[in-house]
Scaffold this active site. Structure first.
Site, mmCIF file in Angstrom:
data_model
loop_
_atom_site.group_PDB
_atom_site.id
_atom_site.type_symbol
_atom_site.label_atom_id
_atom_site.label_comp_id
_atom_site.label_asym_id
_atom_site.label_seq_id
_atom_site.Cartn_x
_atom_site.Cartn_y
_atom_site.Cartn_z
ATOM 1 N N PHE A 132 -12.823 -6.287 -2.516
ATOM 2 C CA PHE A 132 -12.506 -6.993 -1.268
ATOM 3 C C PHE A 132 -11.840 -5.989 -0.314
ATOM 4 O O PHE A 132 -10.771 -6.219 0.230
ATOM 5 C CB PHE A 132 -11.569 -8.187 -1.499
ATOM 6 C CG PHE A 132 -12.079 -9.190 -2.492
ATOM 7 C CD1 PHE A 132 -13.000 -10.161 -2.110
ATOM 8 C CD2 PHE A 132 -11.643 -9.174 -3.802
ATOM 9 C CE1 PHE A 132 -13.472 -11.082 -3.028
ATOM 10 C CE2 PHE A 132 -12.101 -10.103 -4.734
ATOM 11 C CZ PHE A 132 -13.024 -11.062 -4.344
ATOM 12 N N ASP B 156 -17.123 -4.510 -0.736
ATOM 13 C CA ASP B 156 -16.962 -5.692 0.123
ATOM 14 C C ASP B 156 -18.328 -6.319 0.343
ATOM 15 O O ASP B 156 -19.347 -5.620 0.405
ATOM 16 C CB ASP B 156 -16.318 -5.320 1.460
ATOM 17 C CG ASP B 156 -15.685 -6.530 2.144
ATOM 18 O OD1 ASP B 156 -14.449 -6.682 2.037
ATOM 19 O OD2 ASP B 156 -16.422 -7.325 2.771
ATOM 20 N N CYS C 254 -3.118 -14.444 -1.362
ATOM 21 C CA CYS C 254 -2.538 -14.846 -0.081
ATOM 22 C C CYS C 254 -2.573 -16.359 0.082
ATOM 23 O O CYS C 254 -2.435 -16.882 1.190
ATOM 24 C CB CYS C 254 -3.259 -14.163 1.078
ATOM 25 S SG CYS C 254 -5.021 -14.533 1.175
ATOM 26 N N ARG D 265 0.831 -1.210 0.000
ATOM 27 C CA ARG D 265 0.000 0.000 0.000
ATOM 28 C C ARG D 265 0.862 1.256 0.000
ATOM 29 O O ARG D 265 0.473 2.289 -0.556
ATOM 30 C CB ARG D 265 -0.946 -0.033 1.210
ATOM 31 C CG ARG D 265 -1.985 -1.140 1.135
ATOM 32 C CD ARG D 265 -3.031 -1.015 2.215
ATOM 33 N NE ARG D 265 -2.557 -1.330 3.546
ATOM 34 C CZ ARG D 265 -2.809 -2.466 4.199
ATOM 35 N NH1 ARG D 265 -3.511 -3.426 3.613
ATOM 36 N NH2 ARG D 265 -2.355 -2.654 5.433
ATOM 37 N N ASP E 134 -7.668 -7.714 -3.954
ATOM 38 C CA ASP E 134 -6.973 -8.339 -2.818
ATOM 39 C C ASP E 134 -7.926 -9.332 -2.140
ATOM 40 O O ASP E 134 -8.414 -9.082 -1.031
ATOM 41 C CB ASP E 134 -6.506 -7.253 -1.840
ATOM 42 C CG ASP E 134 -5.662 -7.824 -0.692
ATOM 43 O OD1 ASP E 134 -5.210 -8.978 -0.801
ATOM 44 O OD2 ASP E 134 -5.481 -7.109 0.316
ATOM 45 N N ALA F 226 -18.061 -9.473 -4.877
ATOM 46 C CA ALA F 226 -17.052 -8.946 -5.806
ATOM 47 C C ALA F 226 -17.337 -9.348 -7.248
ATOM 48 O O ALA F 226 -17.323 -8.499 -8.159
ATOM 49 C CB ALA F 226 -15.668 -9.424 -5.385
#
Length: 399
Positions: free
Chosen positions: A230, A252, A341, A214, A301, A281
């Site tokens: 997200f 979201d 992730c 970020r 993300d 999303a």
């Protein structure tokens, strides 16, 4: 090596190589159950791990009911007690204080900081900790005492509702371990303030692992229209607005998260340029495509789509679909920031999915920057599982 007087856990012949190379996990099929039956142990019992010849490799905790049957915590003959955790915390703290001028960071990252199954995060004078193994759960009191001695926090909150705990046979809960806390919890990042729900929110309430990424938003978002998908409580979107984005839409599926985005935007005086939208999303992106809506920058993300190795094919397809939808709502010359992730989603596979989607849309993409987890989430070179966050900044133009 001197060692504490813990029961012995013997390995089969040749099964010590990975541990000697630095890994900390012992799998159940590596244990010599004839010499040390796993059924003789209770979840969380301390053990000394020995190779087939009886040479001690270190001490740790065992769980006879899981695939990862034991995790090494110490190789130097120390007891698993408050003193050891104080040492681990001080070593971890010395790195974080070099990295950060304010006390907002992941202080201890499990295996990477020598304590498998334990995460500790610092939010000013509030500490949030999470135990994910039977061993660290049993050592909660010693961990709390070490946190108290090392940091003197106003409160320690146990955020023990991770899905990993179910695998270890542990209950799910969140409560206050030390001090007093009434919430909300406030975190500072990039000169902004964010209120987060540490008890009912996702993970430990905040995603420190994306902070360094970020921090790099400025050249991409100044004067631009940004879509943050997200968005959770608005970390990406509000940072983009603070860097001068003309307008930011945060999407979201959680109504509580969307309310938090709106509150945090107002808290920082950014509400005139930030809109929070409650929507799925994929549904939002499909609708935006149909309405021919466009943004200059799209940030994706998502949560992990590949939680297990066997889910890779389905998860990889989900990442490709998401990125393809993201590119379809980008301006002709746009920036796509995309992340995963999922440890089981290789970095190269994420890039291949974006490229495949781009070719399907007749788009040309350029990878401008690779993204990875922030330095307060260091990677253990012998444990690939600690290197989980990957992402890219892509520029997209017509082919």
């Amino acid at each position: 090596m001197s060692r504490p007087d813990y029961p012995a856990l013997y390995l089969k012949r040749g099964e010590d190589r990975r541990l000697r190379a630095g890994h900390l996990w012992v799998f159940s099929n590596e244990v010599d159950v004839a010499r040390s039956p796993l059924t003789a142990f209770a979840p969380g019992d301390p053990v000394v791990v020995l190779d087939h010849a009886g040479k001690a490799l270190g001490s740790g905790n065992v769980n006879p009911n899981t695939l990862i049957a034991a995790r090494l915590v110490d190789r130097g003959g120390h007891a698993l007690d408050r003193s050891l955790f104080v040492h681990r915390l001080n070593v971890a703290l010395s790195l974080r204080e070099r990295l950060h001028s304010e006390p907002f960071y992941r202080l201890l990252f499990g295996e990477s900081d020598g304590v498998p199954g334990l995460v500790v995060e610092r939010f000013g004078d509030i500490v949030v900790a999470q135990t994910t193994t039977a061993g660290t759960e049993r050592l909660k009191d010693a961990i709390a005492e070490a946190v108290e001695k090392t940091l003197r926090p106003r409160a320690l909150i146990w955020k023990n509702d991770s899905g990993a705990r179910a695998i270890e046979g542990l209950p799910s809960y969140a409560d206050i371990g030390l001090g007093e806390f009434s919430g909300p919890l406030r975190v500072r990042e990039g000169g902004l303030d964010f209120d987060v729900d540490v008890i009912g929110g996702q993970k430990t309430g905040w995603f420190f692992d994306q902070r360094a990424n970020r921090d790099r938003l400025a050249p991409y978002v100044a004067g631009k229209r940004v879509l943050d998908v997200f968005s959770y409580v608005g970390a990406w979107g509000l940072r983009a607005a603070a860097f001068g984005a003309e307008r930011v839409d945060c999407v979201d599926v959680s109504g509580r998260a969307v309310e938090a985005v709106a509150r945090n935007a107002a808290l920082n005086g950014l509400d005139a340029r930030v809109q929070a939208i409650e929507a799925d999303a994929f549904d939002f992106l499909k609708a935006a495509r149909a309405e021919r809506r466009r943004w200059d920058v799209v940030i994706l993300d998502p949560p992990a789509f590949v939680k297990r190795r066997k889910d890779f094919k389905e998860g990889a397809l989900a990442y490709r679909r998401l990125n393809e939808l993201g590119m379809q709502v980008l301006e002709r010359d746009g920036i796509l920031i995309t992340c995963s992730c999922s440890h089981h989603m290789p970095r190269a596979a994420l890039m291949e999915g974006v490229q495949a989607g781009a070719r399907h849309l007749d788009r040309f993409v350029q990878m401008v920057e690779p993204l990875s987890q922030a330095p307060d989430h260091p990677v253990h070179p012998a444990i690939p599982e600690t290197d989980y966050l990957k992402g890219y900044v892509f520029r997209t133009t017509p082919a």
